[in-house]
Motif scaffolding. Structure first.
Motif, PDB file in Angstrom:
ATOM      1  N   THR A  57       1.017  -8.666  11.191  1.00 10.44           N
ATOM      2  CA  THR A  57       1.015  -9.744  10.379  1.00 10.44           C
ATOM      3  C   THR A  57       0.515  -9.682   9.091  1.00 10.44           C
ATOM      4  O   THR A  57      -0.516  -9.117   9.018  1.00 10.44           O
ATOM      5  CB  THR A  57       0.669 -11.027  11.169  1.00 10.44           C
ATOM      6  OG1 THR A  57       1.205 -11.102  12.511  1.00 10.44           O
ATOM      7  CG2 THR A  57       0.995 -12.351  10.585  1.00 10.44           C
ATOM      8  N   GLU A  75      -1.553 -12.804   4.550  1.00 16.99           N
ATOM      9  CA  GLU A  75      -1.389 -14.264   3.779  1.00 16.99           C
ATOM     10  C   GLU A  75      -0.746 -14.888   5.102  1.00 16.99           C
ATOM     11  O   GLU A  75      -1.196 -15.864   5.047  1.00 16.99           O
ATOM     12  CB  GLU A  75      -0.173 -13.907   2.876  1.00 16.99           C
ATOM     13  CG  GLU A  75      -0.361 -13.235   1.463  1.00 16.99           C
ATOM     14  CD  GLU A  75      -0.482 -11.673   1.725  1.00 16.99           C
ATOM     15  OE1 GLU A  75      -1.261 -11.103   0.813  1.00 16.99           O
ATOM     16  OE2 GLU A  75       0.022 -11.316   2.594  1.00 16.99           O
ATOM     17  N   ARG A  76       0.174 -14.351   6.062  1.00 21.36           N
ATOM     18  CA  ARG A  76       0.571 -15.100   6.977  1.00 21.36           C
ATOM     19  C   ARG A  76      -0.610 -15.322   8.020  1.00 21.36           C
ATOM     20  O   ARG A  76      -0.597 -16.678   8.567  1.00 21.36           O
ATOM     21  CB  ARG A  76       1.630 -14.203   7.653  1.00 21.36           C
ATOM     22  CG  ARG A  76       2.145 -15.104   8.738  1.00 21.36           C
ATOM     23  CD  ARG A  76       2.933 -16.329   8.619  1.00 21.36           C
ATOM     24  NE  ARG A  76       3.281 -17.103   9.811  1.00 21.36           N
ATOM     25  CZ  ARG A  76       3.355 -18.248  10.023  1.00 21.36           C
ATOM     26  NH1 ARG A  76       2.869 -19.265   9.228  1.00 21.36           N
ATOM     27  NH2 ARG A  76       3.663 -18.889  11.244  1.00 21.36           N
ATOM     28  N   GLU A 120      -2.389 -18.338   6.649  1.00 22.01           N
ATOM     29  CA  GLU A 120      -1.769 -19.452   7.020  1.00 22.01           C
ATOM     30  C   GLU A 120      -2.041 -19.711   8.558  1.00 22.01           C
ATOM     31  O   GLU A 120      -2.225 -21.272   8.682  1.00 22.01           O
ATOM     32  CB  GLU A 120      -0.334 -19.258   6.638  1.00 22.01           C
ATOM     33  CG  GLU A 120       0.571 -20.750   6.653  1.00 22.01           C
ATOM     34  CD  GLU A 120       1.923 -20.151   6.482  1.00 22.01           C
ATOM     35  OE1 GLU A 120       2.892 -20.749   6.980  1.00 22.01           O
ATOM     36  OE2 GLU A 120       2.223 -19.102   5.668  1.00 22.01           O
TER      37      GLU A 120
END
Length: 322
Positions: A25, A28-29, A32
């Protein structure tokens, strides 16, 4: 605080368990996902966050895995790098046997620097080559025993077959373990038998019982139900039938979970076994995540109503600005 509650054998401990995002992943994800997780958790009155180490257990059984195995991020990396602004103790799972004594020692130092707490688990399959035995791992950890606590796993299903879970638990307690987190409980009789046999053995030996923290998990689909069974969680036939025939399997499972939590609370209190609950949230569906938050709040209230958990002033912790 979690550390003091475990060291003093106080009942009413409440944990919340998650798995890290899948490996690969994007950062950035992951950021989040971590932010959403922290926002949800900031509303809960819990003592610690459990971050699991995801292992491929396919070699443990010949049955086909209902969901494909996906590697996850290292739980310590996720907890320290992405959940660092969440001011709550974190409990990190680790399969000790997969690592050398040097690797394990280094990992424990990093863990201790973060004020995190370890739970050592077994290797994913019986024939997996073990680099460090559990007794060796506990010995390595022992240098931190004055300022930390270490946990282990208890499996009621194993006790049903081998009838020695109480012996295993006290052996691990002699190695420094002070609390046990169970496999997800859907068979109330299996869990009660562990409690009963542990209480009897502790009474015979005139010793204090370790804390048992029962894992509670909502089930949102028939496929998830089959996956739980694949993992070795025993769901009694009548409960399985109720869930499979239900118009709303998630709501039905939540009600079953609450009934199990109430019964285990009474059963442990009657036998003076220190206990608590770990509400597991390993699904990605929004409805199941929301159900886990609901369960955590409801079970927390059950514990408060029984007088084993104090009502807190506001939230148990907060997300700080990093």
């Amino acid at each position: 605080m979690f550390l003091e509650k475990i060291k003093s054998g106080e009942s009413g401990v409440l944990l919340y368990g998650i798995t890290p995002p899948k490996a690969g992943t994007t950062p950035e994800r992951v950021t989040e996902i971590a932010q959403k997780t922290m926002e949800r958790l900031a509303t809960l009155d819990i003592d610690a966050l459990v971050v699991y180490d995801v292992q491929d257990e396919s070699a443990r059984t010949a049955e086909e895995r209902p969901f494909p195995f996906i590697n996850a991020l290292d739980p310590l990396v996720f907890a320290s790098g992405y959940l660092d602004t969440l001011t709550i103790p974190k409990i990190i799972y680790r399969p000790a046997g997969k690592f050398s004594t040097i690797e394990l020692s280094d990992w424990l130092e990093r863990l201790h620097e973060q004020n995190f707490y370890p739970v050592f688990v077994g290797v994913p399959a019986p024939d997996f080559p073990v680099k460090t035995s559990l007794p060796e791992a506990y010995k390595i950890w022992s240098k931190h025993q004055d300022t930390s606590v270490i946990g282990a796993v208890t499996i009621p299903e194993r006790h049903k077959v081998l009838k020695d879970e109480d012996v295993r638990m006290l052996d691990k307690m002699n190695c420094g373990v002070s609390y046990f987190i169970s496999q997800c409980v859907f068979n109330l009789d299996y869990a009660k038998q562990v409690i009963e046999d542990l209480a009897l053995r502790c009474n015979r030996q005139a010793i204090k019982s370790p804390t048992i923290i029962f894992t509670i998990t909502a089930c949102g689909s028939v496929k998830t139900l089959h996956f739980m069974e694949w993992l070795g969680i025993h769901v009694p036939d009548e409960l399985k039938e109720e869930l499979e025939k239900s118009d709303d399997i998630l709501e039905k499972s939540v009600n079953i979970c609450l009934d199990i939590a109430k019964e285990l609370t009474t059963y442990c209190m009657e036998r003076s076994i220190p206990f608590g609950f770990n509400i597991e949230s390993v699904a990605i569906r929004k409805a199941e995540i929301e159900a886990s938050i609901y369960l955590a709040n409801e079970i927390g209230q059950i514990l408060k109503d029984k007088g084993v958990r104090k009502s807190s002033e506001g939230k148990a912790f907060e997300v700080t600005n990093g």
